[in-house]
Scaffold this motif. Sequence first.
Motif, PDB file in Angstrom:
ATOM      1  N   LEU A  14     -11.683 -36.763 -23.829  1.00 30.55           N
ATOM      2  CA  LEU A  14     -12.225 -38.053 -23.797  1.00 30.55           C
ATOM      3  C   LEU A  14     -11.684 -38.839 -24.995  1.00 30.55           C
ATOM      4  CD1 LEU A  14     -15.814 -36.930 -22.961  1.00 30.55           C
ATOM      5  CD2 LEU A  14     -13.889 -37.424 -21.441  1.00 30.55           C
ATOM      6  N   ASP A  15     -10.464 -38.870 -25.441  1.00 26.84           N
ATOM      7  CA  ASP A  15      -9.927 -39.642 -26.675  1.00 26.84           C
ATOM      8  C   ASP A  15      -8.457 -40.097 -26.038  1.00 26.84           C
ATOM      9  OD1 ASP A  15      -8.829 -40.427 -28.975  1.00 26.84           O
ATOM     10  OD2 ASP A  15      -9.406 -38.873 -30.123  1.00 26.84           O
ATOM     11  N   PRO A  16      -8.615 -41.491 -26.022  1.00 31.93           N
ATOM     12  CA  PRO A  16      -7.404 -42.171 -25.418  1.00 31.93           C
ATOM     13  C   PRO A  16      -6.123 -41.990 -26.179  1.00 31.93           C
ATOM     14  CG  PRO A  16      -8.835 -43.895 -26.246  1.00 31.93           C
ATOM     15  CD  PRO A  16      -9.451 -42.543 -26.410  1.00 31.93           C
ATOM     16  N   ARG A  17      -6.330 -41.623 -27.432  1.00 32.24           N
ATOM     17  CA  ARG A  17      -4.997 -41.629 -28.268  1.00 32.24           C
ATOM     18  C   ARG A  17      -4.224 -40.502 -27.929  1.00 32.24           C
ATOM     19  NH1 ARG A  17      -8.170 -40.695 -34.074  1.00 32.24           N
ATOM     20  NH2 ARG A  17      -9.386 -39.686 -32.618  1.00 32.24           N
ATOM     21  N   LEU A  18      -4.683 -39.491 -26.999  1.00 34.40           N
ATOM     22  CA  LEU A  18      -3.729 -38.247 -26.444  1.00 34.40           C
ATOM     23  C   LEU A  18      -2.796 -39.191 -25.737  1.00 34.40           C
ATOM     24  CD1 LEU A  18      -2.969 -35.420 -26.501  1.00 34.40           C
ATOM     25  CD2 LEU A  18      -4.491 -35.409 -24.306  1.00 34.40           C
ATOM     26  N   ALA A  19      -3.060 -40.291 -24.991  1.00 31.22           N
ATOM     27  CA  ALA A  19      -1.847 -40.880 -24.310  1.00 31.22           C
ATOM     28  C   ALA A  19      -1.448 -42.051 -24.824  1.00 31.22           C
ATOM     29  CB  ALA A  19      -2.768 -41.292 -22.959  1.00 31.22           C
ATOM     30  N   THR A  20      -2.186 -42.768 -25.696  1.00 33.57           N
ATOM     31  CA  THR A  20      -1.478 -43.874 -26.362  1.00 33.57           C
ATOM     32  C   THR A  20      -0.895 -44.103 -27.715  1.00 33.57           C
ATOM     33  OG1 THR A  20      -3.552 -44.530 -27.558  1.00 33.57           O
ATOM     34  CG2 THR A  20      -3.382 -45.231 -25.138  1.00 33.57           C
ATOM     35  N   ALA A  21      -1.370 -43.116 -28.586  1.00 32.39           N
ATOM     36  CA  ALA A  21      -0.790 -42.962 -30.197  1.00 32.39           C
ATOM     37  C   ALA A  21       0.457 -42.250 -30.220  1.00 32.39           C
ATOM     38  CB  ALA A  21      -1.841 -41.959 -30.750  1.00 32.39           C
ATOM     39  N   ARG A  22       1.400 -42.731 -31.192  1.00 33.07           N
ATOM     40  CA  ARG A  22       2.552 -42.346 -31.357  1.00 33.07           C
ATOM     41  C   ARG A  22       2.645 -40.689 -31.282  1.00 33.07           C
ATOM     42  NH1 ARG A  22       5.449 -45.538 -35.839  1.00 33.07           N
ATOM     43  NH2 ARG A  22       3.466 -45.038 -36.644  1.00 33.07           N
ATOM     44  N   TYR A  23       1.620 -40.064 -31.939  1.00 34.50           N
ATOM     45  CA  TYR A  23       1.840 -38.757 -32.220  1.00 34.50           C
ATOM     46  C   TYR A  23       1.137 -38.056 -30.892  1.00 34.50           C
ATOM     47  CZ  TYR A  23      -3.387 -39.930 -33.124  1.00 34.50           C
ATOM     48  OH  TYR A  23      -4.462 -40.662 -33.160  1.00 34.50           O
ATOM     49  N   GLY A  24       0.916 -38.731 -29.838  1.00 30.52           N
ATOM     50  CA  GLY A  24       0.131 -37.970 -28.655  1.00 30.52           C
ATOM     51  C   GLY A  24       1.095 -37.104 -27.946  1.00 30.52           C
ATOM     52  N   GLU A  25       2.551 -37.703 -28.115  1.00 29.87           N
ATOM     53  CA  GLU A  25       3.401 -36.744 -27.341  1.00 29.87           C
ATOM     54  C   GLU A  25       3.644 -35.395 -27.964  1.00 29.87           C
ATOM     55  OE1 GLU A  25       8.313 -36.861 -26.021  1.00 29.87           O
ATOM     56  OE2 GLU A  25       7.209 -38.433 -27.047  1.00 29.87           O
ATOM     57  N   PHE A  26       3.441 -35.357 -29.398  1.00 37.45           N
ATOM     58  CA  PHE A  26       3.712 -34.002 -30.220  1.00 37.45           C
ATOM     59  C   PHE A  26       2.520 -33.206 -29.547  1.00 37.45           C
ATOM     60  CE2 PHE A  26       2.023 -31.746 -33.870  1.00 37.45           C
ATOM     61  CZ  PHE A  26       3.174 -30.838 -33.947  1.00 37.45           C
ATOM     62  N   LEU A  27       1.248 -33.672 -29.504  1.00 35.98           N
ATOM     63  CA  LEU A  27       0.147 -33.006 -29.085  1.00 35.98           C
ATOM     64  C   LEU A  27       0.171 -32.590 -27.821  1.00 35.98           C
ATOM     65  CD1 LEU A  27      -2.654 -35.399 -31.006  1.00 35.98           C
ATOM     66  CD2 LEU A  27      -1.462 -33.183 -31.751  1.00 35.98           C
ATOM     67  N   ARG A  28       0.672 -33.294 -26.894  1.00 37.11           N
ATOM     68  CA  ARG A  28       0.725 -32.927 -25.265  1.00 37.11           C
ATOM     69  C   ARG A  28       1.693 -31.960 -25.232  1.00 37.11           C
ATOM     70  NH1 ARG A  28       0.872 -38.658 -24.736  1.00 37.11           N
ATOM     71  NH2 ARG A  28       3.072 -38.677 -24.514  1.00 37.11           N
ATOM     72  N   ARG A  29       2.818 -31.862 -26.003  1.00 35.13           N
ATOM     73  CA  ARG A  29       3.744 -30.899 -25.988  1.00 35.13           C
ATOM     74  C   ARG A  29       3.293 -29.496 -26.512  1.00 35.13           C
ATOM     75  NH1 ARG A  29       7.604 -34.260 -28.310  1.00 35.13           N
ATOM     76  NH2 ARG A  29       7.677 -32.909 -30.026  1.00 35.13           N
ATOM     77  N   SER A  30       2.307 -29.494 -27.001  1.00 33.10           N
ATOM     78  CA  SER A  30       1.292 -28.156 -27.678  1.00 33.10           C
ATOM     79  C   SER A  30       0.523 -27.659 -26.641  1.00 33.10           C
ATOM     80  CB  SER A  30       0.895 -28.657 -28.947  1.00 33.10           C
ATOM     81  OG  SER A  30       1.605 -29.270 -29.768  1.00 33.10           O
ATOM     82  N   LEU A  31       0.261 -28.268 -25.678  1.00 34.79           N
ATOM     83  CA  LEU A  31      -0.613 -27.884 -24.655  1.00 34.79           C
ATOM     84  C   LEU A  31      -0.070 -27.084 -23.354  1.00 34.79           C
ATOM     85  CD1 LEU A  31      -2.893 -31.238 -24.580  1.00 34.79           C
ATOM     86  CD2 LEU A  31      -3.262 -29.129 -25.922  1.00 34.79           C
ATOM     87  N   PRO A  32      -0.974 -26.357 -22.768  1.00 33.26           N
ATOM     88  CA  PRO A  32      -0.406 -25.951 -21.447  1.00 33.26           C
ATOM     89  C   PRO A  32       0.218 -26.804 -20.533  1.00 33.26           C
ATOM     90  CG  PRO A  32      -2.462 -24.868 -21.865  1.00 33.26           C
ATOM     91  CD  PRO A  32      -2.365 -25.883 -23.081  1.00 33.26           C
ATOM     92  N   ASP A  33       0.999 -26.459 -19.699  1.00 33.27           N
ATOM     93  CA  ASP A  33       1.668 -27.555 -18.925  1.00 33.27           C
ATOM     94  C   ASP A  33       0.831 -27.914 -17.702  1.00 33.27           C
ATOM     95  OD1 ASP A  33       3.667 -29.122 -18.110  1.00 33.27           O
ATOM     96  OD2 ASP A  33       4.688 -27.878 -16.831  1.00 33.27           O
ATOM     97  N   LEU A  34      -0.360 -28.418 -17.893  1.00 31.45           N
ATOM     98  CA  LEU A  34      -1.055 -28.916 -16.845  1.00 31.45           C
ATOM     99  C   LEU A  34      -0.677 -30.164 -16.175  1.00 31.45           C
ATOM    100  CD1 LEU A  34      -4.368 -28.174 -18.915  1.00 31.45           C
ATOM    101  CD2 LEU A  34      -3.602 -26.692 -16.959  1.00 31.45           C
TER     102      LEU A  34
END
Length: 551
Positions: free
Chosen positions: A502-522
């Motif tokens: 429930l945090d849009p920064r995961l998609a909109t912030a510059r660091y979001g890609e780094f965070l998404r790459r750390s997650l399971p490939d859902l």
Amino acid sequence: MECLGSSCPLVDDCFPERARTLAREADVVVTNHAMLGIAASGSPNVLPEHAVLVVDEAHELTDRVTAQATAELSLATVEHAARLTRRHGGLPTTDLDAAGQALAVALVELPEGRFPQGLPDAARDAVTAVRDAARTLLTALRPDAGTPRGPADGGRKMATGAVLALFEVTERMVADPAEGPRTVLWCARGEDRRGSTLTRLHAAPLAVQGLVRTNLLAGRASVLTSATLALGGSFDPVARSMGLTGTRAGRDAAAAARPTGEAVAASGAPGASAPRAAGVGVPGEGGTSPAATSPGAPAPASPDAAAGPRGPVPPPDVALPWRALDVGSPFDYRRQGILYTARHLPAPGREPATPAQLDELAGLVEAAGGRTLGLFSSRRAAEAAALALRERLDVPVLLQGDDVLPTLVRRFAESEETCLFGTLSLWQGVDVPGPTCRLVVIDRIPFPRPDDPVRAARSESVDRAGGNGFMTVSAAHAALLLAQGAGRLIRSLDDRGVVAVLDPRLATARYGEFLRRSLPDLWPTDDPALVRAALRRLAGPVGATASAPGR
């Protein structure tokens, strides 16, 4: 109770002493992170001599070492050392008692928080007085040369240990920040068992990679396993935090001399039967290093590669040879789960939960028919969400703190309509496979608190060195917790569901890609209607066999 060691009259019946004796004779010793933290913090003899180290859940290792290497000072600490000195050393402690009372006055006047430039003058003077009094007692407690040892030596040793610990922590706290060891100092207040306010000074190492490298990893083959060692798609952040890297010149030298039997690291996705792992190895006797015994790792260079004492420890600027391997996962994440980012919500602020967040949460939980594990960044946020959903929805909502955690997890697993909301303890280690957990909600990116003294100091240190302290410290911390939290969803081949952030920064912030790459490939989406439809299908009578939510 204090341990008298070998001087204790009951030493033959002492369980810890028997365990240490058996450990010295064993081929394989199983211990915990706390013991590794003690060994890394400067007491390596708590573990028997060993040539190979295997660490599970290794993503927690640096935090455990930091915790063990953190010391505290309070009036109670001083009084404890003085009491043992009078009882077992038979010495007056007038100077130490007076210094303790002066310290108590100075602590009351200290503000809470970190002291980047060292202690304020009044507190520094008080701590110095305690240090000097402890030094004097250490000299007085030292036995005279040639004096025969007797039964009282155990108590005297106990008193000496307490005073020595007091001296060492005060010495750390009054060291010149520009010249002494790099230490993070801060003041914190809490309550003692009687409800009275207790003020403590804390001292923690600014960095622990040197401790981990020198006292745990160097000179022996090591295998470090975890579901979350690769952050942002790379093992490098964790490798740096454990001291595996050196200066450029050191890395070049290590690469030129790298043995054929270097260690291997293996990794798999969270929840997989084959764990994610990182392995390190350095040359031992004979110039070889045994390979890591992780899935897919080559065999050791020779049958005797893992035998013998610890090998030589290279200097700090030389990188330890290491390799990383992702061994994959038995789960098809893209078919089994959805990663939903609520991009339309406003970014979280200081309030524990916004009305928009609560509306979104209620809609998701209603679509899932309960079946929700809510992971929140603070106690206040979890309480606000639980209160709101108990009023809005007709589903049971359990809140961490309502009962002991094992009981809450059991009740959550036994009832498909039940939700469980909580904080950090639920982000890791909760294993509830099956239809009970169809939705994992994360309220916001779990960055460390701005007032976390150790992480704030480490971030500033990276910035001063020309790096990016936010990415190195805060983003890496958040990535690790996000990966652990998201890993609560898919725990078996039959699991299906949604991880909702429930945090849009995961998609909109510059660091979001780094965070998404750390997650399971859902399977990723930001479409709320699609996600609700998928959750409703999963909540239906055939939900347990739905093969691809949202597709």
